[in-house]
Write a protein that holds these residues in place. Structure first.
Motif, short mmCIF file in Angstrom:
data_model
loop_
_atom_site.label_atom_id
_atom_site.label_comp_id
_atom_site.label_asym_id
_atom_site.label_seq_id
_atom_site.Cartn_x
_atom_site.Cartn_y
_atom_site.Cartn_z
N ASP A 213 0.81 -1.21 0.00
CA ASP A 213 0.00 0.00 0.00
C ASP A 213 0.85 1.27 0.00
OD1 ASP A 213 -2.43 -1.40 0.07
OD2 ASP A 213 -2.33 -1.62 2.24
N ARG A 355 -10.43 0.29 3.85
CA ARG A 355 -10.08 1.05 2.65
C ARG A 355 -11.27 1.02 1.70
NH1 ARG A 355 -5.26 2.69 0.88
NH2 ARG A 355 -4.16 1.29 2.33
N GLU A 360 -9.45 4.27 -3.16
CA GLU A 360 -8.46 3.47 -2.44
C GLU A 360 -7.46 4.30 -1.65
OE1 GLU A 360 -6.83 0.65 -5.30
OE2 GLU A 360 -8.21 -0.82 -4.46
N ASP A 361 -7.49 5.62 -1.82
CA ASP A 361 -6.63 6.47 -0.99
C ASP A 361 -7.32 6.87 0.31
OD1 ASP A 361 -8.57 8.11 -2.08
OD2 ASP A 361 -7.22 9.82 -2.34
N THR A 362 -8.50 6.30 0.58
CA THR A 362 -9.32 6.71 1.72
C THR A 362 -9.49 5.57 2.70
OG1 THR A 362 -10.52 8.26 0.30
CG2 THR A 362 -11.55 7.66 2.39
N VAL A 402 -1.16 5.06 0.82
CA VAL A 402 -2.12 5.58 -0.17
C VAL A 402 -2.47 4.52 -1.20
CG1 VAL A 402 -2.52 7.48 -1.77
CG2 VAL A 402 -1.04 7.82 0.18
N ARG A 403 -1.65 3.51 -1.30
CA ARG A 403 -1.75 2.40 -2.24
C ARG A 403 -1.31 2.80 -3.65
NH1 ARG A 403 -6.25 -2.16 -2.14
NH2 ARG A 403 -4.93 -2.63 -0.35
N LYS A 404 -1.89 3.84 -4.23
CA LYS A 404 -1.53 4.23 -5.59
C LYS A 404 -0.90 5.61 -5.56
CE LYS A 404 -4.99 1.45 -8.05
NZ LYS A 404 -6.13 1.49 -8.98
N TYR A 405 0.12 5.77 -6.37
CA TYR A 405 0.81 7.05 -6.45
C TYR A 405 -0.07 8.08 -7.17
CZ TYR A 405 4.19 10.60 -7.89
OH TYR A 405 4.84 11.79 -8.11
N GLN A 409 -0.12 14.11 -4.06
CA GLN A 409 -0.84 13.57 -2.89
C GLN A 409 -0.07 12.37 -2.37
OE1 GLN A 409 -4.86 12.13 -3.45
NE2 GLN A 409 -4.79 11.06 -1.49
N THR A 412 -2.78 9.59 2.85
CA THR A 412 -4.13 9.05 2.74
C THR A 412 -5.14 10.07 3.27
OG1 THR A 412 -3.96 8.06 4.94
CG2 THR A 412 -3.36 6.67 3.07
#
Length: 758
Positions: A213, A355, A360-362, A402-405, A409, A412
């Motif tokens: 993540d 999540r 997915e950033d939340t 955050v999982r994804k770049y 940002q 999370t």
């Protein structure tokens, strides 16, 4: 020519490793899941070098700010080919040190040689083809720690903890413009951290299992170091934090929005969340702990209740979608914060940190189990049957998973969603936690269930601190419970049993004076600060100074130790306090008693008033000796001649030898005595005494006279200060001959020997 040949060979080598096989039937295979190849960064001078270059021709924007000539740190990166073979590919980090010596940056990787006077001439295209310099962040002198530092080199430093393998790795994210901040690099030595430092807040502990993540952790680069560098510390520790408080501030409305129409909105934590839900109002009320009226109040965005929840703010928050056929999953993953204390393991299964599937950033966590189950029931059911699906994360890393770049940002979005305070009962795990904090033991489940109904009926708020206060206030007058809490706290904090005096002290402090709460964990923390003397040392200090340890004194000192938690006590400091107490005028009687005992122990006779006053003055006025029982004994023996009243002398027996008896138990004994007078010390050696004889010793100035009287000879002495007599006592099958010499005014000593005679 040599340089051009080298470049051509390198270019061909790179083409050879990256070219297609040429097989028309070959197909591209799906990439394997990220392996998080940690442990690649090494202290190995063969894996890196530093070279000086000068760009010839045009420069692109990427290298525009570099000086005319500049070093490049070239670091080999391990790569795995499609066929599974591994090779190394070099990448280059340009070093920008305008006006400063670039060796300072090079030395961040260990001391290495750098020739700056003869740079290699190269085009930017050639440099890029060889080392991909534009794809790496620039190493800057102004990022070195110190007064000249501008922007730090790293925006994030992660301490990756591999608990299963017992290993630690360090990943850094460069403080660079996107997308150069996407990739993480593993550092190979402590020198890098010492040179560039860490961001404010220090390194972030993150579990290895959380790397999936963490953007950029799927394929980290390696920052090797020269052999002159120092290894990184092996630190597996993770700080423990108190459990976070849940909000119970929810309000649930229908809101008439001018653009979106009639919405159902949850207000909590200063934010508004739109509920995209086909469920009835009563179902939502039940989920969030409101009374089930079946109808929500309707307000407008201009309503006072909605004043803090503007449309713009609501649109910044995620939409909560209720489960439906078209949208069955609310969350994709479930987590537990592993380094928060006082957690019920089952609580995280019933109400995990989740999540969102749609964002997915939340990360979201509800205050009540009913709301968590309403939105994510399917996920929670799987967790209960398969607890291994629940993932651990550290509290410090939560902000960064955050999982994804996403450019710009790197944190999370996280929300703790409140439930209603007036309808939610206390959570069983909170009751258990509060009970353990206050009482120091666990409660059984039946008691927890019974107590939950009682707490719900008596409290209007069910935060953990409210339940703790409920227990504290409920037992504030219970001496029995305070005693039990004190005993448990001493066992945990001091690894010993509490003294009776200590238990009495805390009973008074807690129940009467209210200086502490009846709270086990708080008392453990308080006792952790106390630096008391052991009971054995305390009693020894009393016996050494006063020859007596009173119960009142022990109790007073127990209170003294416990009421001054940040003061350090030692044996000597306590002895000094005893002596200071004896020196007070109101305690002269106690001092005189100690003087009398010490005098008797030293000289074997009672003290008179003159000597009493003399010794007291030596202690209080002249300060030649301390008010200390054991020290006084030795001092009085040294000053004995000044302390013996009248014309008496002080005798010491040095040794007793040569017991010789005939069969009729008649014989003699040789005594060696020492006579101490006011002017001299005299010794009488080989003093033969026949059975039944009486011997006297007297002093007259510098002369010593001794006389003996024997019934057989009729010889008499005129001195009677010292007498030596024999006493016959039956002893087994013979006699025990005991000779005792006495000085008028006090005892002298004993000399005895067992003999057998008929």
């Amino acid at each position: 020519m040599l340089k051009k040949a080298f470049l051509s060979i390198m270019a061909l080598a790179m083409m050879g490793t990256s070219c297609h096989s040429g097989n028309p039937d070959s197909t591209t295979k799906e990439s394997p899941p990220p392996s998080h190849n940690l442990g690649q960064a090494l202290i190995d001078s063969t894996l890196l070098e530093v070279r000086m270059f000068q760009i010839s021709g045009e420069r692109s924007q990427a290298l525009q700010d570099l000086p005319k000539s500049f070093p490049v740190l070239i670091i080999n990166q391990k790569k795995k080919a499609a066929d599974g073979t591994e090779n190394y590919e070099p990448i280059g980090f340009a070093i920008n040190c305008k006006g400063r010596d670039p060796r300072a940056v090079v030395n961040a990787f260990g001391e290495a040689f750098l020739e700056t006077d003869h740079p290699e001439l190269i085009t930017e295209e050639e440099l890029e083809a060889l080392f991909q310099v534009s794809r790496q962040p620039i190493l800057r002198c102004d990022a070195l720690q110190g007064s000249l530092q501008t922007t730090p080199m790293f925006s994030q430093v992660f301490r990756v903890i591999d608990q299963a393998g017992g290993k630690v790795h360090h990943l850094v994210r460069f403080h660079a413009a996107s997308p150069l901040d996407k990739r993480l690099f593993e550092i190979g030595c402590q020198n890098i951290m010492d040179a560039f430092g860490q961001p404010q807040g220090g390194s972030i502990p993150v579990l290895k299992e959380s790397l999936k993540d963490l953007p950029g952790a799927d394929d980290p680069g390696a920052l090797h170091c020269f052999n002159t560098a120092s290894a990184l510390p092996h630190n597996l520790s993770i700080p423990v934090h108190p459990a976070e408080e849940y909000p119970f501030d929810a309000r649930l409305y229908r809101v008439q929005d001018k653009e979106l129409g009639l919405l159902r909105v949850l207000l909590t934590g200063g934010k508004a969340f739109r509920l995209n839900c086909s469920a009835a109002d009563s179902e939502l009320q039940k989920a969030f702990g409101f009374p089930e009226t079946g109808k929500l109040d309707t307000i407008t965005v201009d309503d006072e209740a909605f004043a803090d929840y503007l449309n713009g703010r609501m649109e910044d928050q995620p939409v909560f979608h209720c489960p439906s056929v078209s949208r069955p999953e609310f969350a994709s993953d479930a987590y537990r914060i592993s380094n928060q204390g006082h957690q019920d393991p089952q609580a995280a299964l019933r109400n995990p940190l989740m999540r969102l599937k749609t964002a997915e950033d939340t990360l979201v966590q509800f205050s009540c189990d009913t709301a968590a189950r309403f939105f994510a029931g399917r996920l929670i059911d799987r967790l209960i049957t398969e607890p291994g699906l629940l993932q651990n994360m550290t509290l410090e890393s939560r902000d960064y998973l955050v999982r994804k770049y996403v450019p710009g940002q790197l944190k999370t979005r996280k929300y703790r969603i409140g439930c209603a305070s007036d309808a939610m009962g206390p959570k069983p795990e909170d009751i258990q936690t509060a009970f353990q904090q206050v009482f120091g033991v666990r409660a059984n489940e039946a008691w927890i269930t019974q107590k939950a109904a009682e707490i719900k009926a008596q409290l209007s708020s069910f935060h953990l601190k409210d339940i703790v206060n409920y227990f504290v206030q409920g037992m504030a007058m219970s001496e029995f419970e305070v005693k039990n809490i004190t005993e448990r706290a001493f066992r945990k904090a001091k690894n010993r049993e509490a003294w009776p005096e200590e238990k009495a002290f805390f009973a008074d402090w807690i129940l009467q004076q209210k200086k502490l709460r009846p709270h086990h964990d708080e008392l453990v923390a308080y006792l952790g600060r106390v630096k008391e003397l052991s009971r054995e040392e305390l009693i020894r200090s009393y016996m050494d100074v006063m020859n007596n340890a009173s119960a009142d004194g022990i109790a007073w000192w127990a209170g003294e130790f416990m009421s001054h938690p940040d003061k350090t006590y030692t044996y000597e400091s306590v002895v000094s306090s005893h002596i200071s107490w004896l020196m007070l005028d109101e305690n002269t009687g106690a001092l005189d008693h100690i003087i009398r005992m010490a005098y008797k122990a030293a000289l074997q006779w009672d003290i008179d008033s003159t000597c009493q006053e003399k010794i007291r003055n030596w202690i209080k006025k002249d300060r030649v000796v301390r008010a200390h029982y054991k020290e006084l004994i030795g001092f009085i023996k040294q000053r004995a001649l000044e302390l013996i009243p009248g014309p008496h002398a002080y005798f010491e027996a040095l040794r007793t030898t040569n017991f010789r008896f005939t069969n009729n138990c008649r014989g003699h004994i040789d005594l060696v005595l020492r006579l101490v007078t006011t002017s001299n010390r005299w010794e009488i050696r080989n003093f033969t005494v026949a059975q039944g004889a009486t011997v006297a010793i007297d002093s007259n100035g510098r002369y010593v006279h001794w006389f003996a009287r024997s019934p057989a000879t009729g010889f008499e002495s005129w001195g009677d200060r010292l007498t030596v007599t024999d006493v016959q006592v039956p002893y087994q099958n013979g006699w025990k001959k005991t000779y005792r010499y006495d000085l008028k005014g006090g005892e002298g000593g004993w000399a005895s020997q067992s003999v057998q005679c008929s």
